[in-house]
Design an enzyme around this catalytic site. Structure first.
Site, PDB file in Angstrom:
ATOM      1  N   ASP A  41     -12.351   5.597   1.945  1.00 15.85           N
ATOM      2  CA  ASP A  41     -11.275   5.164   2.352  1.00 15.85           C
ATOM      3  C   ASP A  41     -10.810   6.838   2.444  1.00 15.85           C
ATOM      4  O   ASP A  41     -10.214   7.281   0.482  1.00 15.85           O
ATOM      5  CB  ASP A  41     -10.317   4.672   0.823  1.00 15.85           C
ATOM      6  CG  ASP A  41      -9.233   4.381   0.765  1.00 15.85           C
ATOM      7  OD1 ASP A  41      -8.036   4.750   2.080  1.00 15.85           O
ATOM      8  OD2 ASP A  41      -8.266   3.872   0.072  1.00 15.85           O
TER       9      ASP A  41
ATOM     10  N   ASP B 277       1.057  -0.774  -0.284  1.00 15.46           N
ATOM     11  CA  ASP B 277       0.384  -0.133  -0.401  1.00 15.46           C
ATOM     12  C   ASP B 277       1.039   1.656  -0.075  1.00 15.46           C
ATOM     13  O   ASP B 277       1.612   1.667   1.130  1.00 15.46           O
ATOM     14  CB  ASP B 277      -1.036   0.251   1.462  1.00 15.46           C
ATOM     15  CG  ASP B 277      -1.483   1.225   1.144  1.00 15.46           C
ATOM     16  OD1 ASP B 277      -1.405   2.179   0.512  1.00 15.46           O
ATOM     17  OD2 ASP B 277      -1.880   1.783   2.350  1.00 15.46           O
TER      18      ASP B 277
ATOM     19  N   LYS C 173       2.490  10.782  -4.128  1.00 16.59           N
ATOM     20  CA  LYS C 173       1.946  10.628  -4.787  1.00 16.59           C
ATOM     21  C   LYS C 173       0.712  11.651  -4.985  1.00 16.59           C
ATOM     22  O   LYS C 173       0.198  10.893  -6.073  1.00 16.59           O
ATOM     23  CB  LYS C 173       0.624   9.595  -3.013  1.00 16.59           C
ATOM     24  CG  LYS C 173      -0.111   8.505  -4.122  1.00 16.59           C
ATOM     25  CD  LYS C 173      -0.787   7.954  -2.709  1.00 16.59           C
ATOM     26  CE  LYS C 173      -1.404   6.935  -3.113  1.00 16.59           C
ATOM     27  NZ  LYS C 173      -2.363   6.648  -2.315  1.00 16.59           N
TER      28      LYS C 173
ATOM     29  N   GLU D   6      -8.002   0.834  -4.277  1.00 24.02           N
ATOM     30  CA  GLU D   6      -7.133  -0.161  -2.903  1.00 24.02           C
ATOM     31  C   GLU D   6      -8.931   0.014  -1.695  1.00 24.02           C
ATOM     32  O   GLU D   6      -8.568  -0.953  -1.443  1.00 24.02           O
ATOM     33  CB  GLU D   6      -6.979   1.912  -2.031  1.00 24.02           C
ATOM     34  CG  GLU D   6      -5.354   2.180  -2.464  1.00 24.02           C
ATOM     35  CD  GLU D   6      -4.902   3.628  -2.293  1.00 24.02           C
ATOM     36  OE1 GLU D   6      -5.606   4.402  -2.167  1.00 24.02           O
ATOM     37  OE2 GLU D   6      -3.645   3.720  -2.694  1.00 24.02           O
TER      38      GLU D   6
END
Lengths: 523, 436
Positions: free
Chosen positions: A193, A8, A70, A171
């Site tokens: 999420d 992850d 990211k 994810e």
């Protein structure tokens, strides 16, 4: 094939897991922590630091500490998100040769994929140290709402780290795999999420180990970082009002503020109020100035209310897309560090009229799911199957600058779709096929994945020729597009996923360069 | 080597024509020609022999002769359990074939592949079910409710999703498996959309239930050829709004599509390929989402191409005795078919010969180079290329090509004569050069 790890790769923290004896487990790093900060730094003496060591020295070395890449990866330099990041972050962001943002710190300029690759390399090392064996293959997760370029750049990062990236998965889907493993019931679940930098919402249906993604929505530039930012802005304004000093241009002070804001945010998830003390934050003619104030939970909630509301809009769209209604959802699972905030939990509870499921660790569940998917792909875990969807619509640009969809968002992959198009001028000899991804009706507003020309169309009045455009997405998410003149059988095609912000040579060079530093694992 | 094989194995052998082999080099009776022309890299030899009516002993002689001549080769990895690559092939089935209870041809199952025998049987079973409607495909009753449809879809997905075979060596299944999953998905989507309960649940879904009519943009780019014929009009309309029309109308379209599909199969069996593809196109118009029709059309296109290659090669065989007009026409026909099969070395070589006869030396050279590059083992491609070099005055290049040819076949009379001539004239030229 050896062991497959699941990673992850988070905005703020990363986590690695593996399936051992049929059970997925999170691998702790050498410090015993199950999560590792996604931080990379070069110290003044030229040493490369990753993870906790990099994060620890962030305050004293703000200009050379890189985090939250990211939020930059796979974006164009000119995009609003990158421009905003340039204001927020204390490390340098410059424009690369492919209009991509690159990171400039003390020793040199890094591509975003390279920095992500360094983090991934660290996760690989953590796994290798734990397993006592080398690791070559991985499944890496990305936000469901990442577009094709962002996914491709993440794949490049994996390659730079010396990993064979078996699959990039979403994810929420990974979280669902981990949640659903070993549960036989037929269930419809919602995964909310909210991570450090991105927000994803997915609705899935599961039965007998098959996980079907019904719908996905989200925002790739909304997360815990924005919560921190609001607190920092609040502190800055208060300090300026009191002392008449603007701290924005002081990168060390900014880094200290950011750190304090994040800590305060975490404390406020457990308590009602917290003290923020930053001595010697600035100095002027009157001597040293200290920042000292109290922050209450309700103050914080007022600061970020609109961000939480923003996530609910995605939730609503996702539910609508799934064709279900709130009552149909059997369980709600919240994932991502920021989802620990009571206000977020409450908002989700209010929306779905049920309390979120408590059985999963929001920081670890995504990595666990990635490990399960990796194991399933190589035949280790036979009883799960993920039926994933494409998160964004795909189509082509047509006359008048319109975006014509061929594959709608939330379509299960692998899939292929085709449609007939025609010319707009008499005796038009060629058509240009511009492959786009996005939801905007205006072609220009969507991401351009690639383009090609189909030439040699025999002269005919406009509207006469028939050009069949076909889209194909395989189960790895790789998109290929072809155009065929029905009359002559002439065909042109491209595989659009080969596009990345790094040129092929650049990537090869980085992989080679990185492997020079490889240390052979001694069993 | 092949002589040592036992007869049973040999009968099941699958052969293919070596690309670029010029069949005009062989002297064949019509029967033998038919037999050779049917070698397709798919059908077992014994079936071919049965189809051709050539007597078995004679057929074996031919097989030996062609293997030796380098005209054909055995397809790698075949044995008595060979996979029949193309299940839709209309080749008559042999009486010796074994079938299991479900009617699956067991000779098609190959235990040496990375997918187990059970899965292979399931794949064949599933493919055999393709002709029917969506319910039939998923193996459920026509009245099934959403839950049953979902269950069937999940179960089939667990079996056939490409992830189940991630990076496995699937042999002949590698292209078929993804197609199978797409077929399942297509049936599932269509049935789900058709379910009354689902449409009542939510009318505003923009997601996967809506299907594929593209939105955005109006008249500009959608095809505007609706008035071509009555059939096409309905069908095109169907393509645009297929998923919004009542189920009864869709069923009717499916019915129509199936009729055209049947008609195309009939035409194809009787050799009327143009007609067959027209019927198939109509079937696709009526049911554009049916992948079976599309793959059938693709197969048909390949077959047509092969046939026309054969025709053109046959017609151009006597290029040496043609007048310039005829040569020009032949060249045009060759170029046309080359557009479809640019890599076919036999075609390239023939075109090179014709171009040489037309004295289009540059064109001839590039064509011959392609042929020699594609199939460097074919001796006379080098010889031809050498002749072209010679005609262009490049004696060095020519010499190299003739030598290459002789390297592959030291006994080749053509190449040897050309090389000898070249060496002789070369010496004269050299002598001449030194005098001047």
């Amino acid at each position: 094939m050896g062991r497959v790890i699941g990673i992850d790769l988070g905005t703020s923290n990363s986590c690695v897991a593996v399936v051992e004896d049929g059970r997925p487990i999170v691998i702790p790093n050498s410090g015993g922590y199950k999560i590792t900060p996604s931080f990379f730094a070069v110290s003044p003496d030229g040493q490369q630091l990753v993870g906790y060591p990099a994060r620890r020295q962030a305050i004293t070395n703000a200009a050379n500490t890189v985090f939250a890449t990211k939020r930059l990866i796979g974006r164009r330099f000119g995009s609003a998100e990158v421009q905003r990041s340039m204001e927020l972050y204390s490390y340098g962001i410059v424009e690369g040769p492919n209009e991509d943002p690159r990171i400039e710190i003390v020793d040199r300029t890094y591509t975003c994929a390279e920095v992500s690759g360094i983090i991934l390399g660290e996760m690989k090392r953590i796994a290798e140290a734990y397993l006592g064996d080398s690791v070559e293959a991985a499944v890496i997760t990305v936000p469901a709402y990442f577009n094709d370029t962002q996914r491709q750049s993440t794949r490049d990062a994996g390659r730079i780290a010396g990993l064979d990236v078996l699959r990039i998965i979403n994810e929420p889907a990974a979280a669902a795999l981990a949640y659903g493993m070993g549960r036989d019931a037929e269930e419809k679940i919602a995964i909310y999420d909210l991570g450090g930098g991105t927000f994803d919402m997915s609705i899935l249906e599961m039965s007998d180990g098959v996980v079907e993604v019904l719908a996905t929505a989200g925002d790739t530039f909304l997360g815990g970082e924005d919560f921190d930012r609001r607190i920092v802005e609040h502190l800055l304004a208060g300090f300026e009002e009191e002392n008449g000093i603007d701290l924005r241009s002081d990168s060390t002070a900014m880094q200290r503020l950011k750190d304090a804001a994040e800590k305060a945010k975490c404390v406020l998830s457990l308590r009602d109020r917290t003290e923020i003390n930053l001595p010697f934050i600035a100095s002027d003619g009157g001597g040293a100035r200290h920042l000292s104030c109290e922050l209450r939970r309700d103050e914080l909630e007022a600061l970020v209310e609109d961000i939480v509301d923003e996530t609910l809009r995605s939730v609503e769209r996702c539910v609508r897309d799934s064709g279900l209604s709130n009552e149909d959802i059997d369980h709600v699972v919240v994932v991502g560090g920021q989802s620990r905030m009571p206000m977020v939990q409450q908002a989700v509870t209010d929306y779905f009229e049920q309390r979120p499921h408590k059985g999963v660790n929001p920081d670890e569940v995504v990595a666990l799911g990635a490990a399960i998917q990796g194991s399933a792909l190589v035949g280790g875990t036979q009883d799960v199957l993920l039926l994933d969807v494409t998160p964004l619509s795909l189509g082509i640009s047509t006359y008048g600058g319109h975006f014509t969809r061929l594959i709608d968002r939330n379509t299960t992959v692998p899939v292929n779709k085709s449609h007939l198009f025609t010319t707009t001028r008499d005796d038009q000899a060629a058509v240009k096929i511009r492959v786009l991804q996005g939801e905007n009706e205006v072609a220009l507003e969507n991401d351009l994945l690639g383009e090609f020309v189909l030439a040699g169309i025999p002269p005919a009045p406009k509207g006469e020729p028939e050009i069949e455009v076909s889209f194909d997405i395989d189960s790895s998410g790789i998109v290929s597009v072809s155009a065929r003149d029905v009359a002559t059988g002439m065909e042109q095609s491209i595989t659009v996923n080969s596009k990345s912000t790094l040129s092929a040579e650049e990537l090869e060079l980085l992989i080679e360069e990185n492997s020079l530093f490889d240390v052979e694992f001694k069993a | 080597m092949s002589r040592e094989r036992d007869d049973v194995q040999r009968a099941a052998e699958i052969l293919s024509v070596i690309p670029g082999f010029d069949s005009s080099r062989l002297v064949l009776s019509p029967e033998e020609g038919f037999l050779l022309s049917r070698i397709d890299g798919v059908t077992p030899w014994r079936l071919l022999v049965e189809m051709s009516g050539v007597d078995a002993a004679h057929a074996e002689q031919c097989l030996d002769a062609w293997l030796v001549a380098g005209a054909i080769e055995t397809v790698a990895g075949t044995d008595s359990n060979s996979i029949h690559l193309d299940p839709s092939s209309t080749a008559p089935t042999a009486p010796t074939e074994r079938r299991d209870a479900a009617g699956i041809d067991l000779s098609l199952v190959d235990p040496s592949l990375e997918i187990d025998v059970k899965t292979q049987k399931r794949i064949l079973e599933f493919e055999a079910r393709q002709g029917g409607g969506y319910h039939h495909r998923l193996g459920i009753d026509p009245g099934a409710d959403i839950r049953t449809i979902k269950k069937a879809y999940f179960k089939l997905s667990r079996e056939f999703h490409p992830d189940r075979f991630f990076r496995c060596d699937l042999g002949p299944y590698s292209e078929r498996l993804p197609l199978i999953f797409k077929t399942i998905l297509e049936a599932y989507d269509a049935l789900l959309r058709a379910c009354p309960a689902d449409s009542a649940e939510s009318g505003s879904s923009t997601g996967r239930r809506e299907g594929d009519p593209p939105r955005g943009g109006a008249q500009w780019n959608e095809s505007q050829t609706l008035d071509r014929s009555e059939f096409e009009k309905i069908a095109r309309l169907g393509q645009r709004t297929l998923h919004n029309v009542p189920r009864s109308v869709r069923d009717e379209r499916h019915q129509k599509a199936e009729e055209f599909f049947e008609a195309s199969r009939l035409s194809e069996r009787e050799g009327r390929l143009e007609e067959a593809s027209t019927s198939l196109r109509l079937a696709i118009r009526f049911e554009p989402e049916n992948l079976a029709y599309r793959s059938a059309l693709k197969d048909l296109k390949n077959r047509k191409e092969e046939l026309s290659v054969h025709d053109v090669l046959d017609a151009s065989k006597s290029y040496l005795s043609m007048n310039p007009d005829e040569l020009g026409r032949t060249m045009k026909a060759l170029e046309e078919i080359l557009g479809l099969r640019p890599q076919d070395s036999g075609l390239n070589h023939r075109a090179a010969c014709v171009a040489l006869a037309l004295n289009q030396l540059n064109r001839a050279r590039s064509l011959a180079e392609i042929a020699a590059e594609q199939s460097p083992e074919v001796v006379h491609y080098h010889t031809t290329l050498g002749r072209i070099h010679l005609a262009q005055g490049h004696t060095g290049h020519a010499k190299r090509e003739f030598e290459l040819a002789l390297e592959f076949a030291p006994q080749d009379a053509d190449a040897r004569r050309e090389l000898a001539n070249l060496l002789r004239s070369g010496r004269e030229a050299y002598v001449g050069g030194s005098r001047g």
